[in-house]
Scaffold this motif. Sequence first.
Motif, PDB file in Angstrom:
ATOM      1  N   PHE A   1      47.614  51.164  42.987  1.00 54.46           N
ATOM      2  CA  PHE A   1      48.180  50.182  42.059  1.00 54.46           C
ATOM      3  C   PHE A   1      47.234  50.046  40.874  1.00 54.46           C
ATOM      4  O   PHE A   1      46.213  50.741  40.793  1.00 54.46           O
ATOM      5  CB  PHE A   1      48.365  48.824  42.751  1.00 54.46           C
ATOM      6  CG  PHE A   1      47.175  48.367  43.542  1.00 54.46           C
ATOM      7  CD1 PHE A   1      46.158  47.627  42.954  1.00 54.46           C
ATOM      8  CD2 PHE A   1      47.056  48.686  44.893  1.00 54.46           C
ATOM      9  CE1 PHE A   1      45.053  47.216  43.681  1.00 54.46           C
ATOM     10  CE2 PHE A   1      45.947  48.281  45.630  1.00 54.46           C
ATOM     11  CZ  PHE A   1      44.949  47.541  45.029  1.00 54.46           C
ATOM     12  N   HIS A   2      47.561  49.152  39.974  1.00 53.86           N
ATOM     13  CA  HIS A   2      46.688  48.888  38.830  1.00 53.86           C
ATOM     14  C   HIS A   2      46.421  47.395  38.765  1.00 53.86           C
ATOM     15  O   HIS A   2      47.330  46.581  38.900  1.00 53.86           O
ATOM     16  CB  HIS A   2      47.341  49.355  37.536  1.00 53.86           C
ATOM     17  CG  HIS A   2      46.450  49.188  36.338  1.00 53.86           C
ATOM     18  ND1 HIS A   2      45.186  49.738  36.269  1.00 53.86           N
ATOM     19  CD2 HIS A   2      46.624  48.522  35.178  1.00 53.86           C
ATOM     20  CE1 HIS A   2      44.634  49.433  35.118  1.00 53.86           C
ATOM     21  NE2 HIS A   2      45.476  48.682  34.436  1.00 53.86           N
ATOM     22  N   THR A   3      45.149  47.035  38.550  1.00 51.83           N
ATOM     23  CA  THR A   3      44.754  45.634  38.487  1.00 51.83           C
ATOM     24  C   THR A   3      43.502  45.501  37.621  1.00 51.83           C
ATOM     25  O   THR A   3      42.769  46.477  37.436  1.00 51.83           O
ATOM     26  CB  THR A   3      44.452  45.072  39.887  1.00 51.83           C
ATOM     27  OG1 THR A   3      43.937  43.734  39.772  1.00 51.83           O
ATOM     28  CG2 THR A   3      43.426  45.913  40.625  1.00 51.83           C
ATOM     29  N   PHE A   4      43.268  44.304  37.101  1.00 52.61           N
ATOM     30  CA  PHE A   4      42.021  44.074  36.373  1.00 52.61           C
ATOM     31  C   PHE A   4      40.873  43.800  37.335  1.00 52.61           C
ATOM     32  O   PHE A   4      39.719  43.725  36.928  1.00 52.61           O
ATOM     33  CB  PHE A   4      42.172  42.903  35.386  1.00 52.61           C
ATOM     34  CG  PHE A   4      42.212  41.549  36.032  1.00 52.61           C
ATOM     35  CD1 PHE A   4      41.036  40.897  36.388  1.00 52.61           C
ATOM     36  CD2 PHE A   4      43.415  40.903  36.282  1.00 52.61           C
ATOM     37  CE1 PHE A   4      41.058  39.648  36.987  1.00 52.61           C
ATOM     38  CE2 PHE A   4      43.452  39.655  36.872  1.00 52.61           C
ATOM     39  CZ  PHE A   4      42.271  39.025  37.225  1.00 52.61           C
ATOM     40  N   PHE A   5      41.148  43.654  38.637  1.00 52.60           N
ATOM     41  CA  PHE A   5      40.086  43.444  39.617  1.00 52.60           C
ATOM     42  C   PHE A   5      39.137  44.647  39.608  1.00 52.60           C
ATOM     43  O   PHE A   5      39.575  45.790  39.666  1.00 52.60           O
ATOM     44  CB  PHE A   5      40.680  43.277  41.015  1.00 52.60           C
ATOM     45  CG  PHE A   5      41.061  41.856  41.352  1.00 52.60           C
ATOM     46  CD1 PHE A   5      41.478  40.981  40.375  1.00 52.60           C
ATOM     47  CD2 PHE A   5      41.007  41.389  42.659  1.00 52.60           C
ATOM     48  CE1 PHE A   5      41.835  39.673  40.671  1.00 52.60           C
ATOM     49  CE2 PHE A   5      41.352  40.084  42.977  1.00 52.60           C
ATOM     50  CZ  PHE A   5      41.762  39.223  41.977  1.00 52.60           C
ATOM     51  N   ASN A   6      37.819  44.372  39.575  1.00 50.75           N
ATOM     52  CA  ASN A   6      36.833  45.439  39.510  1.00 50.75           C
ATOM     53  C   ASN A   6      35.758  45.230  40.569  1.00 50.75           C
ATOM     54  O   ASN A   6      36.046  44.734  41.661  1.00 50.75           O
ATOM     55  CB  ASN A   6      36.236  45.515  38.103  1.00 50.75           C
ATOM     56  CG  ASN A   6      35.720  44.171  37.609  1.00 50.75           C
ATOM     57  OD1 ASN A   6      35.485  43.243  38.402  1.00 50.75           O
ATOM     58  ND2 ASN A   6      35.532  44.041  36.319  1.00 50.75           N
ATOM     59  N   GLU A   7      34.496  45.609  40.271  1.00 49.68           N
ATOM     60  CA  GLU A   7      33.422  45.472  41.250  1.00 49.68           C
ATOM     61  C   GLU A   7      33.376  44.051  41.806  1.00 49.68           C
ATOM     62  O   GLU A   7      33.440  43.077  41.061  1.00 49.68           O
ATOM     63  CB  GLU A   7      32.074  45.812  40.608  1.00 49.68           C
ATOM     64  CG  GLU A   7      31.891  47.277  40.242  1.00 49.68           C
ATOM     65  CD  GLU A   7      32.366  47.599  38.845  1.00 49.68           C
ATOM     66  OE1 GLU A   7      33.062  46.739  38.250  1.00 49.68           O
ATOM     67  OE2 GLU A   7      32.075  48.687  38.340  1.00 49.68           O
ATOM     68  N   GLY A   8      33.259  43.946  43.130  1.00 54.01           N
ATOM     69  CA  GLY A   8      33.262  42.641  43.780  1.00 54.01           C
ATOM     70  C   GLY A   8      34.585  42.316  44.438  1.00 54.01           C
ATOM     71  O   GLY A   8      34.693  41.366  45.216  1.00 54.01           O
ATOM     72  N   SER A   9      35.608  43.147  44.141  1.00 54.53           N
ATOM     73  CA  SER A   9      36.950  42.884  44.675  1.00 54.53           C
ATOM     74  C   SER A   9      37.183  43.488  46.052  1.00 54.53           C
ATOM     75  O   SER A   9      38.174  43.146  46.706  1.00 54.53           O
ATOM     76  CB  SER A   9      38.013  43.422  43.713  1.00 54.53           C
ATOM     77  OG  SER A   9      37.853  42.885  42.430  1.00 54.53           O
ATOM     78  N   SER A  10      36.317  44.403  46.474  1.00 54.23           N
ATOM     79  CA  SER A  10      36.498  45.028  47.788  1.00 54.23           C
ATOM     80  C   SER A  10      36.593  43.950  48.862  1.00 54.23           C
ATOM     81  O   SER A  10      35.759  43.050  48.920  1.00 54.23           O
ATOM     82  CB  SER A  10      35.331  45.957  48.098  1.00 54.23           C
ATOM     83  OG  SER A  10      35.280  47.024  47.196  1.00 54.23           O
ATOM     84  N   GLY A  11      37.613  44.073  49.713  1.00 54.65           N
ATOM     85  CA  GLY A  11      37.823  43.077  50.751  1.00 54.65           C
ATOM     86  C   GLY A  11      38.788  41.981  50.366  1.00 54.65           C
ATOM     87  O   GLY A  11      39.079  41.099  51.174  1.00 54.65           O
TER      88      GLY A  11
END
Length: 343
Positions: free
Chosen positions: A262-272
Amino acid sequence: MPEELIQEIQARIEKLERAESNLTAKERELREREMKLIERENTLEQQLLSVSLLKRCATAHPFSKGIHTQRTVLSSDVTAEVSKSVGLIHINGQPIATGFRVGDNFIATCVHVIGSVIIKDNPHVINCDRIAIEFERKVCNMKEDPDKIFRFQPTVAYIDEEFQFVVLELSIHSNGVPFPPPLICFGDIKTSDAIHLVGHPGRKQMMEDSDIIPKWSPDHDKEINPYIRALAEWSKECLPKSNGVKIDYYSFLLAPPRKIIFHTFFNEGSSGSPGVTIRDEKPCVVLMIEGGTPYSLDTIPISALLVEDWCKVEYGFAMSDIYKKMLNSPQKSLASNIFREII
């Protein structure tokens, strides 16, 4: 045209021709390779643009909001409810990634998130003095509230490296603070679902991203294969190499096990971070974010790659796939504790 000007132009042409003839065979080869690379990059860019699933709608006028989306208030209620169960994981006092409450007293997150604190395998044990989870961080620079921070038991409750899913057991809070509420409803992901992500992108305050469009192989190969293949070729030519070897940063998205892309603005730190949809007017967890690509090489931070937004692809794993595997493992009772309601 004056005769003098004609003679000057002819002289310049003759000079350029002499320079060209003086090029060595190696220089000619390098020039030809450079022209071919430029031509190939332009071709790949056109392919990407022609099949891109991620392009944003252009702004219609100076005060336009761009893409015109509206959603029911119910979605706000649902993400607000989910936010109570989502926390920011800290390692060595530094914010690292996201986790969410499940079961009686457990946290779910990605295996790679806790990799640096695992001190023993089979059974897996973590250094619980180095890791904690903080809930209700909704403002970036807010002061930490000790009553919102929980520690973990040393023994890992469950670990599945294939789907990057790990379950950690919370310790009872020293001040007697009750555990935040768990997410209890889970289900299979559907293309028609409107996915809401809740997590800590940038390793800061909690954020949400809605209207996520999930795709996966093989069900959507006709749509996503041309896009991923074009990105793969582009990455081999334009992104950093590893020890001189070209890297394909994208094709793994189509390989087993199934990855939800998918595509999202979520980046580093979003895992989990959990991805939820609304079913029976309540949150239903359908995926967990694992990461995004192009990923970072050890020596080159991803921020230095300067990759356009439409070349970034994020992915996660379906909770239904995680559940089915866990249900057929020795941890069947834990699966029942976590996946309390399947919708």
